[in-house]
Write a protein that holds these residues in place. Structure first.
Motif, mmCIF file in Angstrom:
data_model
loop_
_atom_site.group_PDB
_atom_site.id
_atom_site.type_symbol
_atom_site.label_atom_id
_atom_site.label_comp_id
_atom_site.label_asym_id
_atom_site.label_seq_id
_atom_site.Cartn_x
_atom_site.Cartn_y
_atom_site.Cartn_z
ATOM 1 N N GLY A 45 -20.166 -4.069 -35.462
ATOM 2 C CA GLY A 45 -20.276 -4.305 -37.042
ATOM 3 C C GLY A 45 -19.582 -5.390 -37.472
ATOM 4 O O GLY A 45 -19.073 -5.419 -38.643
ATOM 5 N N ASP A 76 -11.515 5.906 -40.006
ATOM 6 C CA ASP A 76 -12.836 6.658 -40.192
ATOM 7 C C ASP A 76 -13.726 5.388 -39.944
ATOM 8 O O ASP A 76 -14.836 5.773 -39.120
ATOM 9 C CB ASP A 76 -12.797 6.847 -41.895
ATOM 10 N N ASP A 77 -13.681 4.139 -40.176
ATOM 11 C CA ASP A 77 -14.547 3.107 -39.990
ATOM 12 C C ASP A 77 -14.716 2.889 -38.422
ATOM 13 O O ASP A 77 -15.687 2.627 -37.834
ATOM 14 C CB ASP A 77 -14.000 1.863 -40.644
ATOM 15 N N ASP A 112 -13.515 14.889 -33.561
ATOM 16 C CA ASP A 112 -14.729 14.215 -34.189
ATOM 17 C C ASP A 112 -15.714 13.633 -33.034
ATOM 18 O O ASP A 112 -16.678 13.513 -33.294
ATOM 19 C CB ASP A 112 -13.972 13.217 -35.292
ATOM 20 N N LEU A 113 -14.865 12.916 -32.075
ATOM 21 C CA LEU A 113 -15.525 11.844 -31.336
ATOM 22 C C LEU A 113 -16.011 12.607 -30.013
ATOM 23 O O LEU A 113 -17.079 12.443 -29.557
ATOM 24 C CB LEU A 113 -14.864 10.602 -30.828
ATOM 25 N N CYS A 164 -14.278 5.205 -36.131
ATOM 26 C CA CYS A 164 -14.873 6.286 -35.619
ATOM 27 C C CYS A 164 -16.363 5.929 -35.678
ATOM 28 O O CYS A 164 -17.201 6.174 -34.786
ATOM 29 C CB CYS A 164 -14.507 7.502 -36.325
ATOM 30 N N THR A 165 -16.675 5.453 -36.866
ATOM 31 C CA THR A 165 -18.244 5.356 -37.095
ATOM 32 C C THR A 165 -18.735 4.226 -36.244
ATOM 33 O O THR A 165 -19.505 4.269 -35.397
ATOM 34 C CB THR A 165 -18.305 4.728 -38.535
ATOM 35 N N ARG A 166 -17.641 3.205 -35.900
ATOM 36 C CA ARG A 166 -18.083 1.922 -34.922
ATOM 37 C C ARG A 166 -18.294 2.564 -33.528
ATOM 38 O O ARG A 166 -19.161 2.259 -32.874
ATOM 39 C CB ARG A 166 -17.152 0.766 -35.103
ATOM 40 N N ARG A 178 -18.823 5.558 -32.493
ATOM 41 C CA ARG A 178 -19.848 6.366 -32.129
ATOM 42 C C ARG A 178 -21.174 5.483 -32.101
ATOM 43 O O ARG A 178 -22.091 5.923 -31.371
ATOM 44 C CB ARG A 178 -20.076 7.244 -33.383
ATOM 45 N N ARG A 179 -21.200 4.438 -32.712
ATOM 46 C CA ARG A 179 -22.526 3.536 -32.562
ATOM 47 C C ARG A 179 -22.356 3.003 -31.081
ATOM 48 O O ARG A 179 -23.593 2.948 -30.566
ATOM 49 C CB ARG A 179 -22.511 2.688 -33.791
#
Ligand SMILES: Nc1ncnc2c1ncn2[C@@H]1O[C@H](COP(=O)(O)OP(=O)(O)OP(=O)(O)O)[C@@H](O)[C@H]1O
Ligand SMILES: [Mg+2]
Length: 248
Positions: free
Chosen positions: A138, A186-187, A213-214, A189-191, A193-194
């Motif tokens: 990202g 939060d950021d 979450d993960l 975790c999004t990265r 997951r990607r």
């Protein structure tokens, strides 16, 4: 039907430091393409386990296989070029260099250590690898930013981008959210997951909302041993796990 071979497996893996048995006869395995969390109280042996997997420590006894190959005695950089990478702290970023330069240096370092690795190639091929890693983590719009001027959360993710440029098959993150603000968590975790769409991720984490979450599967360590493994629901309701946390 034959069972699918795990990506990674340890058999009776142990590490002793003087009198302390940090990892005690651990049988652990990891399937391809999963996100696994390893949790456990302080001193449980989590960091030592992943240090054995990536080659930072040599085991006192036991065996580690990766893609069916015995890697127990391989050097850490050979494991890295075979696909096992590990990030544990920010100190390996160069604060005065840009994000692009940091990732490019990681690639160059890997080539110097192992000139026959699959990273070897023309300058344009290396640059393509750097851009892909920046994009996956990202950082596409931030390549010119100076690393030392990034937020702490982004500095940690830049280190992940550096490891992604090595084309890992297994990415190990040791407490990646430590010291981060909630928005940065939060950021991250999004990265993660990607990244996990392509790479198996093993994450050591104390932050339970992040773990829940993960991870689909959680492994719990205590006193150098695996005391439980299962879905988040199974782990939250396991009396042994509750006791391990309450006992410390
Ligand atoms: N290099 C070392 N030399 C001596 N003892 C060590 C070393 N590394 C770890 N230990 C000991 O091994 C045990 C396991 O430590 P480890 O760092 O693996 O735990 P951990 O689960 O990662 O803990 P934390 O959650 O606090 O990071 C502890 O008792 C620790 O003191
Ligand atoms: Mg640790």
């Amino acid at each position: 039907m034959a069972a699918v071979a795990p990506l990674l497996r340890t058999r009776e893996l142990s590490k002793r430091f003087d009198g302390v048995v940090a990892v005690d006869s651990v049988d652990f395995s990891l399937a391809r393409n999963e996100i696994r969390a390893v949790i456990g109280p302080n001193g449980a042996g989590k960091t030592t386990l992943v240090s054995l997997i990536c080659g930072r420590h040599t085991p006192s006894s036991g065996q580690i296989t990766f893609e069916g190959q015995d890697i127990t005695r391989l050097k850490p950089w050979t494991r890295a070029t075979n696909g096992i990478v590990y990030t544990f702290q920010v100190t390996s970023i160069y604060k005065t260099l840009s994000c692009y330069e940091n990732v490019a240096l990681a690639v160059q370092k890997a080539i110097v250590r192992n000139p026959w690795s699959r990273l070897f190639g023309s300058e344009s091929k290396i640059s393509e690898g750097v851009w892909t890693a920046l994009d996956e983590a990202g950082f596409s719009g931030m390549s010119d930013r100076i690393a030392g001027e990034l937020s702490y959360g982004h500095q940690r993710m830049l280190e992940v981008a550096m490891t992604l440029s090595l084309h890992p098959k297994l990415l190990i993150l040791d407490e990646p959210t430590q010291g981060l603000a909630q928005a940065e968590i939060d950021d991250l975790c999004t990265r993660v997951r990607r990244i996990a769409e392509k790479v198996t991720v093993l994450i050591i984490e104390h932050n339970m909302p992040v773990v829940l979450d993960l991870a689909e599967t959680i492994t719990v360590m205590d006193n150098g041993q695996i005391i439980a493994e299962g879905s988040p629901y199974e782990i939250e309701n396991n009396p042994l796990v509750q006791e391990a946390y309450l006992g410390h």
